[in-house]
Design a protein around this motif. Structure first.
Motif, mmCIF file in Angstrom:
data_model
loop_
_atom_site.group_PDB
_atom_site.id
_atom_site.type_symbol
_atom_site.label_atom_id
_atom_site.label_comp_id
_atom_site.label_asym_id
_atom_site.label_seq_id
_atom_site.Cartn_x
_atom_site.Cartn_y
_atom_site.Cartn_z
ATOM 1 N N PRO A 158 0.834 -1.217 0.000
ATOM 2 C CA PRO A 158 0.000 0.000 0.000
ATOM 3 C C PRO A 158 0.863 1.260 0.000
ATOM 4 O O PRO A 158 1.914 1.313 0.648
ATOM 5 C CB PRO A 158 -0.819 -0.130 1.290
ATOM 6 C CG PRO A 158 -0.796 -1.590 1.620
ATOM 7 C CD PRO A 158 0.516 -2.106 1.125
ATOM 8 N N LEU A 159 0.417 2.261 -0.728
ATOM 9 C CA LEU A 159 1.188 3.496 -0.825
ATOM 10 C C LEU A 159 1.378 4.182 0.527
ATOM 11 O O LEU A 159 2.495 4.631 0.829
ATOM 12 C CB LEU A 159 0.512 4.456 -1.814
ATOM 13 C CG LEU A 159 1.207 5.811 -1.999
ATOM 14 C CD1 LEU A 159 2.619 5.635 -2.512
ATOM 15 C CD2 LEU A 159 0.398 6.693 -2.950
ATOM 16 N N PRO A 160 0.361 4.293 1.391
ATOM 17 C CA PRO A 160 0.613 4.918 2.706
ATOM 18 C C PRO A 160 1.649 4.175 3.546
ATOM 19 O O PRO A 160 2.422 4.799 4.277
ATOM 20 C CB PRO A 160 -0.772 4.897 3.378
ATOM 21 C CG PRO A 160 -1.733 4.844 2.256
ATOM 22 C CD PRO A 160 -1.069 4.033 1.190
ATOM 23 N N LEU A 161 1.687 2.849 3.429
ATOM 24 C CA LEU A 161 2.677 2.077 4.178
ATOM 25 C C LEU A 161 4.083 2.338 3.655
ATOM 26 O O LEU A 161 5.046 2.456 4.435
ATOM 27 C CB LEU A 161 2.341 0.590 4.096
ATOM 28 C CG LEU A 161 3.170 -0.352 4.973
ATOM 29 C CD1 LEU A 161 2.957 -0.022 6.443
ATOM 30 C CD2 LEU A 161 2.813 -1.812 4.699
ATOM 31 N N TYR A 162 4.228 2.447 2.338
ATOM 32 C CA TYR A 162 5.559 2.738 1.767
ATOM 33 C C TYR A 162 6.009 4.149 2.116
ATOM 34 O O TYR A 162 7.189 4.388 2.386
ATOM 35 C CB TYR A 162 5.515 2.550 0.255
ATOM 36 C CG TYR A 162 6.857 2.678 -0.410
ATOM 37 C CD1 TYR A 162 7.812 1.672 -0.290
ATOM 38 C CD2 TYR A 162 7.182 3.812 -1.155
ATOM 39 C CE1 TYR A 162 9.052 1.788 -0.898
ATOM 40 C CE2 TYR A 162 8.415 3.933 -1.759
ATOM 41 C CZ TYR A 162 9.349 2.921 -1.626
ATOM 42 O OH TYR A 162 10.576 3.038 -2.221
ATOM 43 N N GLN A 163 5.080 5.092 2.112
ATOM 44 C CA GLN A 163 5.427 6.453 2.510
ATOM 45 C C GLN A 163 5.845 6.503 3.979
ATOM 46 O O GLN A 163 6.796 7.228 4.344
ATOM 47 C CB GLN A 163 4.227 7.373 2.273
ATOM 48 C CG GLN A 163 3.902 7.583 0.803
ATOM 49 C CD GLN A 163 2.612 8.339 0.594
ATOM 50 O OE1 GLN A 163 1.731 8.334 1.454
ATOM 51 N NE2 GLN A 163 2.487 9.010 -0.531
ATOM 52 N N LYS A 164 5.176 5.742 4.811
ATOM 53 C CA LYS A 164 5.555 5.698 6.226
ATOM 54 C C LYS A 164 6.933 5.076 6.401
ATOM 55 O O LYS A 164 7.727 5.525 7.241
ATOM 56 C CB LYS A 164 4.506 4.905 7.005
ATOM 57 C CG LYS A 164 4.707 4.930 8.510
ATOM 58 C CD LYS A 164 3.567 4.251 9.228
ATOM 59 C CE LYS A 164 3.744 4.358 10.733
ATOM 60 N NZ LYS A 164 2.617 3.723 11.456
ATOM 61 N N ALA A 165 7.248 4.045 5.617
ATOM 62 C CA ALA A 165 8.577 3.434 5.697
ATOM 63 C C ALA A 165 9.661 4.421 5.291
ATOM 64 O O ALA A 165 10.754 4.440 5.876
ATOM 65 C CB ALA A 165 8.627 2.193 4.800
ATOM 66 N N PHE A 166 9.385 5.266 4.312
ATOM 67 C CA PHE A 166 10.344 6.287 3.909
ATOM 68 C C PHE A 166 10.636 7.243 5.059
ATOM 69 O O PHE A 166 11.792 7.568 5.355
ATOM 70 C CB PHE A 166 9.793 7.062 2.711
ATOM 71 C CG PHE A 166 10.765 7.193 1.585
ATOM 72 C CD1 PHE A 166 11.780 8.121 1.638
ATOM 73 C CD2 PHE A 166 10.662 6.392 0.461
ATOM 74 C CE1 PHE A 166 12.678 8.252 0.603
ATOM 75 C CE2 PHE A 166 11.555 6.508 -0.572
ATOM 76 C CZ PHE A 166 12.576 7.450 -0.513
ATOM 77 N N ASN A 167 9.583 7.685 5.734
ATOM 78 C CA ASN A 167 9.764 8.613 6.858
ATOM 79 C C ASN A 167 10.463 7.936 8.033
ATOM 80 O O ASN A 167 11.266 8.570 8.735
ATOM 81 C CB ASN A 167 8.401 9.157 7.287
ATOM 82 C CG ASN A 167 7.739 9.983 6.202
ATOM 83 O OD1 ASN A 167 8.407 10.570 5.358
ATOM 84 N ND2 ASN A 167 6.418 10.013 6.192
ATOM 85 N N ILE A 168 10.168 6.668 8.269
ATOM 86 C CA ILE A 168 10.815 5.943 9.373
ATOM 87 C C ILE A 168 12.312 5.794 9.104
ATOM 88 O O ILE A 168 13.147 5.957 10.010
ATOM 89 C CB ILE A 168 10.144 4.576 9.580
ATOM 90 C CG1 ILE A 168 8.729 4.753 10.127
ATOM 91 C CG2 ILE A 168 10.955 3.706 10.534
ATOM 92 C CD1 ILE A 168 7.942 3.472 10.211
ATOM 93 N N ALA A 169 12.675 5.481 7.857
ATOM 94 C CA ALA A 169 14.093 5.325 7.518
ATOM 95 C C ALA A 169 14.840 6.648 7.675
ATOM 96 O O ALA A 169 15.954 6.683 8.231
ATOM 97 C CB ALA A 169 14.225 4.806 6.088
ATOM 98 N N LEU A 170 14.253 7.747 7.223
ATOM 99 C CA LEU A 170 14.899 9.049 7.382
ATOM 100 C C LEU A 170 15.006 9.425 8.855
ATOM 101 O O LEU A 170 16.030 9.966 9.297
ATOM 102 C CB LEU A 170 14.109 10.115 6.622
ATOM 103 C CG LEU A 170 14.305 10.186 5.100
ATOM 104 C CD1 LEU A 170 13.389 11.234 4.504
ATOM 105 C CD2 LEU A 170 15.745 10.484 4.747
#
Length: 304
Positions: A158-170
């Motif tokens: 899901p796109l919201p989950l991938y966006q959240k993973a991006f923010n978590i990694a940063l």
């Protein structure tokens, strides 16, 4: 004795349940009022240490190649203040690795060209039982798990989950002190506390006049700057150093392809940046425009 201990445990349990329910009954009206007015006196009396969570996170922008601070930039806490979630990061990296795979065709037993005839008799040979030439244990035999078209190894997320993973990694790299933002607060000049010197730069596509050598090209000049930068910052022993530039084919990217820097640094533009690149990097140097692009395109639930 056992019955007496059970009775005591039930009495204590009932006491705590009544006290817990009473606390919830007292707190629920105050919490409902807090949704309307965050400075409710009832909430302050009930929870004196209550504070709203931070909305922004202050980051320090730096110059290149000295990494001297320039100014402070407020970044939404949803981008650089996320708690660590390994399950979300695993889903994102698993999705990225499968996206790089390509489907292959492996002929199975039904698609192989050998005969179905048994190679040796069932008994009398003194050897183990044998099958036909299509058996996977035979040299040049068929594959046990044949795959034919369509064979798509790619997975979905899901796109919201991938966006959240991006923010978590940063956020993880920022909390570890491995994320460095190169730029200048061009929106508010008064908030800057250090002027950019002549021998510094605020992006990865310009060469300061004080560091420019007239006898060499711009790419070779940037190569010399990067070599000196790695040596001065003691980064030669780190295997993975990531530069994130907003523009494609910047000077840093062209210089990184030269033999002296090919195995030391990696340059990725902001549009091609992945969660795996962020997590594997031991140091990240990102210009301010790239951070703005990443922060705006990875707002959870918003597609740009």
């Amino acid at each position: 004795m056992l019955a007496r201990s059970l009775v005591q445990k039930n009495l204590v349990k009932n006491f705590f349940v009544k006290r817990y329910n009473a606390t919830l009954e007292q707190a629920s009206p105050a919490l409902e009022d807090a949704k309307i007015n965050a400075s409710s006196p009832a909430l302050e009396s009930l929870l004196p240490n209550y504070n709203n969570p931070p909305i922004h996170t202050l980051i320090t922008t730096k110059s290149f190649p000295s990494l001297e601070p320039n100014s402070f930039i407020p970044i939404p806490s949803g981008t650089l203040y996320q708690p660590l979630r390994k399950d979300v990061l695993y889903e994102a990296t698993y999705f990225e690795e499968n996206a790089k795979k390509e489907g292959t065709i492996l002929p199975g037993r039904s698609a192989w060209h050998f005969s179905r005839k048994k190679l040796l008799p069932q008994k009398g040979t003194g050897k183990a039982r044998t099958g036909d030439g299509n058996s996977p244990i035979r040299f040049n035999g068929a594959n046990a798990l044949g795959r034919s078209e369509p064979n798509n190894p790619k997975t979905e997320i899901p796109l919201p989950l991938y966006q959240k993973a991006f923010n978590i990694a940063l956020s993880y790299q920022y909390k570890c002190g491995k994320l460095n933002i190169i730029g200048e607060n061009y929106g508010d000049k008064d908030s800057q506390f250090t002027a950019v010197k002549e021998n510094e730069a605020i992006d990865f596509n310009t060469i300061p006049d004080a560091l420019k050598i007239n006898d060499v090209s711009d790419i070779e000049n940037m190569e010399l700057i990067l070599i000196k930068f790695l040596d001065s910052q003691k980064l030669n022993n780190l295997p993975k150093i990531l530069f994130v530039a907003r523009e494609k084919e910047s000077l840093v990217e062209k210089a990184s392809l030269l033999p002296s820097l090919k195995n030391k640094i990696k340059v990725v533009d902001a549009e091609s940046l992945e969660v795996t690149d962020i997590l594997k990097a031991h140091r990240i140097y990102m210009d301010l425009l790239s951070l703005e692009y990443v922060a705006t395109t990875n707002v959870i639930g918003v597609t740009i």
